[in-house]
Write a protein that holds these residues in place. Structure first.
Motif, short mmCIF file in Angstrom:
data_model
loop_
_atom_site.label_atom_id
_atom_site.label_comp_id
_atom_site.label_asym_id
_atom_site.label_seq_id
_atom_site.Cartn_x
_atom_site.Cartn_y
_atom_site.Cartn_z
N ILE A 30 0.84 -1.20 0.00
CA ILE A 30 0.00 0.00 0.00
C ILE A 30 0.87 1.25 0.00
CG2 ILE A 30 -1.37 1.38 1.63
CD1 ILE A 30 -2.94 -1.18 2.20
N ARG A 31 1.87 1.26 0.88
CA ARG A 31 2.77 2.44 0.94
C ARG A 31 3.49 2.62 -0.39
NH1 ARG A 31 3.06 1.13 6.77
NH2 ARG A 31 4.36 -0.66 6.36
N GLY A 32 3.94 1.52 -0.99
CA GLY A 32 4.66 1.60 -2.28
C GLY A 32 3.76 2.14 -3.38
N LEU A 33 2.51 1.70 -3.41
CA LEU A 33 1.59 2.15 -4.47
C LEU A 33 1.22 3.61 -4.28
CD1 LEU A 33 -0.74 -1.00 -4.62
CD2 LEU A 33 0.89 -0.27 -6.39
N LEU A 34 1.02 4.02 -3.01
CA LEU A 34 0.70 5.43 -2.74
C LEU A 34 1.87 6.33 -3.14
CD1 LEU A 34 -1.17 5.14 0.69
CD2 LEU A 34 -2.17 5.93 -1.47
N GLU A 35 3.10 5.86 -2.83
CA GLU A 35 4.29 6.66 -3.20
C GLU A 35 4.37 6.85 -4.71
OE1 GLU A 35 7.68 4.64 -1.54
OE2 GLU A 35 7.04 5.15 0.50
N ARG A 36 3.84 5.92 -5.48
CA ARG A 36 3.88 6.04 -6.94
C ARG A 36 2.71 6.84 -7.48
NH1 ARG A 36 8.06 2.52 -8.63
NH2 ARG A 36 7.67 2.34 -10.85
N GLY A 37 1.90 7.40 -6.58
CA GLY A 37 0.84 8.31 -7.01
C GLY A 37 -0.47 7.64 -7.37
N HIS A 38 -0.63 6.36 -7.03
CA HIS A 38 -1.89 5.68 -7.34
C HIS A 38 -2.95 5.99 -6.28
CE1 HIS A 38 -0.08 3.46 -10.59
NE2 HIS A 38 0.87 2.98 -9.80
N PRO A 49 -5.05 -2.01 10.13
CA PRO A 49 -4.03 -2.10 11.19
C PRO A 49 -3.74 -0.73 11.80
CG PRO A 49 -3.29 -3.17 9.15
CD PRO A 49 -4.54 -2.42 8.82
N SER A 50 -3.63 -0.69 13.12
CA SER A 50 -3.45 0.62 13.78
C SER A 50 -2.09 1.21 13.44
CB SER A 50 -3.61 0.47 15.29
OG SER A 50 -2.77 -0.57 15.73
N ALA A 51 -1.08 0.34 13.18
CA ALA A 51 0.29 0.84 12.94
C ALA A 51 0.58 1.08 11.46
CB ALA A 51 1.29 -0.16 13.50
N LEU A 52 -0.46 1.19 10.64
CA LEU A 52 -0.25 1.29 9.19
C LEU A 52 0.51 2.57 8.80
CD1 LEU A 52 -0.88 -0.33 6.67
CD2 LEU A 52 -3.05 0.87 6.47
N GLY A 53 0.26 3.63 9.56
CA GLY A 53 0.99 4.88 9.30
C GLY A 53 0.54 5.60 8.04
N VAL A 54 -0.66 5.29 7.53
CA VAL A 54 -1.20 6.01 6.37
C VAL A 54 -2.52 6.65 6.80
CG1 VAL A 54 -2.04 5.85 4.00
CG2 VAL A 54 -0.19 4.34 4.76
N ASP A 55 -2.64 7.94 6.53
CA ASP A 55 -3.84 8.68 6.92
C ASP A 55 -5.09 8.05 6.29
OD1 ASP A 55 -4.41 11.45 8.23
OD2 ASP A 55 -5.76 11.25 6.49
N ALA A 56 -6.16 7.90 7.07
CA ALA A 56 -7.39 7.25 6.58
C ALA A 56 -7.96 7.96 5.35
CB ALA A 56 -8.43 7.21 7.69
#
Ligand SMILES: NC(=O)c1ccc[n+]([C@@H]2O[C@H](COP(=O)([O-])OP(=O)(O)OC[C@H]3O[C@@H](n4cnc5c(N)ncnc54)[C@H](O)[C@@H]3O)[C@@H](O)[C@H]2O)c1
Length: 328
Positions: A30-38, A49-56
């Protein structure tokens, strides 16, 4: 009927649905795909997961049980993703404890995902296969195209997933692509696989100063650092279809013995005590898997090349685990 396939390249922003996205691979993917602008939508039978670290607000999360074809159809019809990464599965060690559940989730799940994607004209489906599709007695390293005779229900269902994907590709033109992941090592706790001894050596050495691995010291299977695994999935997705000679690819990085991993951990975490106490059930699974994979087709067709070996991974991973443990 053939489907029109949208081109998926590094510069195109796609709408992507990930199944099983709360797991070890999903969280990093998820983090990798978001970083690529998807635009990414997470989904899992478990909650976010609570520790996902990505804003809802950047990651809508859908409750999705992949055994529920009606629910899957509704979600895909409503969200209309361009691409689905299908990760949801029961892994090998847990799978042998409950083969029936493993069959329903892994085999039923991949059928449901392919069927819903075909019906709603999803452009591409990525599938996480595994070295567990192989059985004993194969050449070393194991080439891409060999008889698949796994010894676990997990392996059987993953062979089924590869074959079903190939069928949907040939019959309906669905753009199905799969990698056979080695055992993956990351800072996230693993989810019940038989290669878990490797990531657990790192996490437990840092957390408790000691770990007793459930395998023999001379156990040797293919392993990969998670950033390489995530990059492999994304790069395979972005490869031009006409360059691909098959739907499923071996990918490889390094194949150390468990003893060599223990030595690398001990150098990075001075004082850590790493010992071995082989568990017969999990050892039998490990012994049925390849020592190493031949990934020549992935290298030739879409330029696959790993960045991390054991030493580079250890140098990158140990500080990450320390930071995560300090934060929790
Ligand atoms: N981690 C590895 O070393 C490894 C190696 C080879 C292949 N793979 C493959 O990669 C994929 C992801 O593995 P992982 O390590 O993240 O596994 P994991 O166990 O950490 O995560 C799997 C996720 O699937 C979810 N799930 C289980 N049943 C479900 C259902 N019925 N519906 C929806 N979601 C469900 C779980 O809640 C979990 O979040 C799997 O398909 C696995 O076979 C992983």
């Amino acid at each position: 009927m053939m489907l029109a396939v949208a081109s998926v390249g590094p510069s195109n922003s796609m709408k992507i649905l990930v199944t099983g996205s709360g797991g070890q691979v999903g969280q990093d993917l998820i983090r990798g795909l978001l970083e690529r602008g998807h635009e990414v939508h997470g989904s899992d039978v478990a909650s976010r997961p609570s520790a996902l670290g990505v804003d809802a607000s950047r990651l809508p999360w859908h409750h999705l049980d992949v055994t529920d074809l009606t629910g899957l159809r509704k979600l895909i019809a409503r969200e209309r993703p361009d691409i689905v990464y299908h990760l949801a599965a029961i892994l090998s060690a847990r799978g042998e404890e409950n083969p029936g559940l493993t069959y329903r989730v892994n085999q039923g799940g991949v059928y449901n995902v392919l069927e819903a994607c075909r019906e709603h004209r999803v452009s591409q489906v990525l599938f996480a296969s595994t070295i567990a599709v192989f059985g004993p007695g194969l050449p070393d390293p194991v080439p891409n195209d060999v008889p698949l005779q796994p010894t676990t229900m997990y392996g059987v269902t993953k062979v089924g997933g590869e074959l079903l994907g190939e069928y949907y590709n040939k019959r309906y033109g669905l753009d199905f692509r799969a990698v056979r992941f080695p055992g993956l090592i990351s800072a996230t706790l693993p989810g019940g696989g038989t290669s878990d001894y490797a990531p657990l050596m790192y996490v437990e050495a840092i957390r408790k100063g000691a770990y007793e691995a459930f395998c023999r010291a001379d156990t040797r299977i293919p392993l990969m650092y998670m950033p390489d695994g995530i990059r492999a999935l994304i790069e395979l997705s972005e490869a031009p279809r006409e360059q691909l000679t098959r739907t499923t690819y071996n990918i490889a990085a390094f194949s150390p013995t468990a003893e060599a991993i223990a030595a690398a951990v001990a150098r990075a975490v001075p004082g850590a005590e790493l010992t071995f106490n082989s568990d017969p059930t999990r050892q039998a699974i490990l012994d049925s898997w390849p020592n190493a994979l031949d990934d020549a087709h992935a290298r030739a067709d879409w330029g696959w090349s790993p960045e991390f070996d054991l030493e580079r991974m250890t140098a990158d991973l140990v500080p990450k685990i320390r930071a995560l443990l300090n934060a929790s």
